[in-house]
Design a protein around this motif. Sequence first.
Motif, short mmCIF file in Angstrom:
data_model
loop_
_atom_site.label_atom_id
_atom_site.label_comp_id
_atom_site.label_asym_id
_atom_site.label_seq_id
_atom_site.Cartn_x
_atom_site.Cartn_y
_atom_site.Cartn_z
N ARG A 129 45.32 -0.69 -8.03
CA ARG A 129 45.23 -0.96 -9.46
C ARG A 129 44.79 -2.40 -9.69
NH1 ARG A 129 50.08 1.03 -11.61
NH2 ARG A 129 50.13 2.24 -9.67
N VAL A 130 44.44 -2.71 -10.94
CA VAL A 130 44.06 -4.05 -11.38
C VAL A 130 45.13 -4.54 -12.33
CG1 VAL A 130 42.33 -5.46 -12.54
CG2 VAL A 130 41.60 -3.49 -11.17
N CYS A 131 45.67 -5.73 -12.04
CA CYS A 131 46.63 -6.36 -12.94
C CYS A 131 46.08 -7.68 -13.44
CB CYS A 131 47.96 -6.60 -12.23
SG CYS A 131 48.98 -5.13 -12.08
N VAL A 132 46.19 -7.88 -14.76
CA VAL A 132 45.76 -9.13 -15.37
C VAL A 132 46.95 -10.07 -15.40
CG1 VAL A 132 44.77 -10.22 -17.41
CG2 VAL A 132 44.09 -7.89 -16.76
N ALA A 133 46.72 -11.33 -15.12
CA ALA A 133 47.80 -12.33 -15.16
C ALA A 133 48.50 -12.26 -16.51
CB ALA A 133 47.23 -13.73 -14.95
N GLY A 134 49.83 -12.33 -16.48
CA GLY A 134 50.61 -12.28 -17.71
C GLY A 134 51.05 -10.88 -18.06
N GLY A 141 35.61 -4.60 -16.19
CA GLY A 141 34.67 -3.58 -15.74
C GLY A 141 34.26 -3.76 -14.29
N VAL A 142 34.02 -5.01 -13.90
CA VAL A 142 33.66 -5.29 -12.50
C VAL A 142 34.86 -5.01 -11.59
CG1 VAL A 142 32.97 -7.08 -10.86
CG2 VAL A 142 31.90 -6.99 -13.12
N ALA A 143 36.05 -5.39 -12.04
CA ALA A 143 37.25 -5.15 -11.23
C ALA A 143 37.44 -3.66 -10.98
CB ALA A 143 38.48 -5.74 -11.93
N GLU A 144 37.25 -2.83 -12.00
CA GLU A 144 37.39 -1.39 -11.83
C GLU A 144 36.30 -0.83 -10.92
OE1 GLU A 144 38.68 2.52 -12.08
OE2 GLU A 144 39.67 0.59 -12.34
N LYS A 145 35.09 -1.38 -11.03
CA LYS A 145 33.99 -0.96 -10.15
C LYS A 145 34.35 -1.25 -8.69
CE LYS A 145 29.06 -1.93 -9.38
NZ LYS A 145 27.91 -2.76 -9.83
N ILE A 146 34.94 -2.43 -8.44
CA ILE A 146 35.36 -2.80 -7.09
C ILE A 146 36.47 -1.87 -6.60
CG2 ILE A 146 36.58 -4.58 -5.78
CD1 ILE A 146 34.96 -6.65 -7.36
N ARG A 147 37.43 -1.58 -7.46
CA ARG A 147 38.54 -0.71 -7.06
C ARG A 147 38.01 0.66 -6.61
NH1 ARG A 147 41.57 3.33 -8.48
NH2 ARG A 147 40.32 3.75 -10.37
N GLN A 148 37.11 1.21 -7.38
CA GLN A 148 36.56 2.52 -7.04
C GLN A 148 35.74 2.46 -5.76
OE1 GLN A 148 34.49 4.27 -10.37
NE2 GLN A 148 36.20 3.94 -11.78
N ALA A 149 34.97 1.39 -5.58
CA ALA A 149 34.12 1.26 -4.39
C ALA A 149 34.97 1.18 -3.12
CB ALA A 149 33.23 0.02 -4.50
N LEU A 150 36.10 0.47 -3.19
CA LEU A 150 36.92 0.30 -2.00
C LEU A 150 37.82 1.50 -1.73
CD1 LEU A 150 37.92 -3.48 -2.17
CD2 LEU A 150 35.93 -2.39 -1.10
N CYS A 151 37.93 2.39 -2.68
CA CYS A 151 38.72 3.60 -2.46
C CYS A 151 37.91 4.69 -1.75
CB CYS A 151 39.25 4.15 -3.79
SG CYS A 151 40.65 3.21 -4.44
N ARG A 152 36.62 4.55 -1.67
CA ARG A 152 35.82 5.53 -0.94
C ARG A 152 36.05 5.39 0.56
NH1 ARG A 152 31.70 3.62 -4.42
NH2 ARG A 152 30.62 2.71 -2.61
N PRO A 153 35.95 6.45 1.33
CA PRO A 153 36.22 6.38 2.77
C PRO A 153 35.26 5.43 3.49
CG PRO A 153 36.19 8.66 2.03
CD PRO A 153 35.67 7.84 0.88
N PHE A 154 35.74 4.79 4.52
CA PHE A 154 34.95 3.93 5.40
C PHE A 154 34.80 4.63 6.75
CE2 PHE A 154 36.76 0.96 2.38
CZ PHE A 154 35.77 0.01 2.18
N GLU A 155 33.61 4.58 7.31
CA GLU A 155 33.37 5.09 8.66
C GLU A 155 33.22 3.89 9.59
OE1 GLU A 155 33.54 8.21 9.58
OE2 GLU A 155 33.83 8.92 7.51
N GLY A 161 44.25 -8.73 -8.56
CA GLY A 161 44.75 -9.59 -9.63
C GLY A 161 43.58 -10.24 -10.35
N LEU A 162 43.66 -10.27 -11.68
CA LEU A 162 42.54 -10.76 -12.49
C LEU A 162 43.00 -11.87 -13.42
CD1 LEU A 162 39.68 -10.59 -13.76
CD2 LEU A 162 40.50 -8.67 -15.13
#
Length: 458
Positions: free
Chosen positions: A446-451, A387-401, A414-415
Amino acid sequence: MDPLDRAFLANVMDLMLDAVCVVDGEGRFVFVSAAGERIFGYTPQELIGRPMIELVHPDDRERTLNAVAEVVADRHLPIFENRYLRKDGRVVHLMWSARWSPADGVRVAVARDVSARKRAESVQAALYAISEAAHAAEDLMALFAQIHRIIGGLLPAKNFFVALYDAPGDWLSFPYFVDEHDAAPPPGALDAETLCAELIRSGRERLLSRDSADAATSAVHPDVGRSAVDWLGVPLSGSQGVIGALVLKSHSQEVRYGPADVELLKFVSAQVAAAIERKQSQLRLLHVAQHDALTGLPNRSLVRDRVATALARARRDGAGLALLYLDLDQFKPVNDRCGHAVGDGLLQQVAQRLKHCVRASDTVGRMAGDEFVVLLSHLHAPDDAPGVAEKIRQALCRPFEVAGHTVLVSPSIGLVGYPAHGEDADQLVQRADEAMYAAKRAGGNRVCVAGGGRPPGG
């Protein structure tokens, strides 16, 4: 003995600076020379018939009675030191020489006041202890607590605080504050009309009593709460000027401060200021060594230490932890197109977004370039980390000024988790790195889990 001889002998004893005391078999004073009043604060008449042990400091009574038994048994005990409580409540350190007279059933002793020597020894020991504390304390709060304890061995210090002055910001804070009635005051500007601010502005010590004329006419007021019975403060003068203040307060008429206490605290304050500056310097150097200069985040070395510490805690508590290793997709084109200044600004903003996505107890670190690590500790639910990993992915996909540029990037994450993917710090970091590269090879963002596993939303 001839009466004239007895009178002469009594006069000689009364001229002595040391007190001659005679105590009967029941431990009561039967004679005290004139010097006893200077040492004990009681007249000889007030002491006659009184049990000796009542005047001994409570912490010294047991060993004093043991020493008395040695004297009565006629064992060799040439010198004995203990503490007595004077009539005014102050502690006096005494050095005794004593003999037992079996024929008369009394103990004859001579007491010398060695308080000045003991005070000097205590001050020297305190200075050494303060210097040692600057090296041993883990941080400033631990150092302040040690200083409080050390000064409390020299003076009554139930109410004690340290104020620190930030000259560039002209700001006064109270990082260590112990008071039986009041909470720490909020930070404030040095132009405030408070006792502490005045102390630092003037660079001079101050002893203020509530019942003094000085207190009645003073334009300044206490830093917080009620006015103390006595307020004793000294500036902390460092190598670059006044860096703060030490303050002792008494809310009781039973504890009062005097000129000797002012001089003692002034003397100790120089070592305290040096210790604080030394610890501040150590902490600054440690921070530089363990943190990334661009983002201020923990660097690779500190991240590995944090992971090892979190693993040890997880094993002990039976809790889980997770490690996220992430890299920014399209970062190199941003650097090539907009320049390194924009790239650096982007990394700084990424660091801030990452910190906003996790708890204060978690760790966000920069490993190198555009690679970051997030350590999630104390995990109890299996879906927390994805859940945290997905939250981070979405946060970093927003535009930066950044510096007039609108920048779009996405993360490859990687998780890994403990204990599923590794037992030690290096193993977890390596497998998280490998999972991140797997996410990048799969197209990024995307988020990939080890294995090979994939969390929800990946």
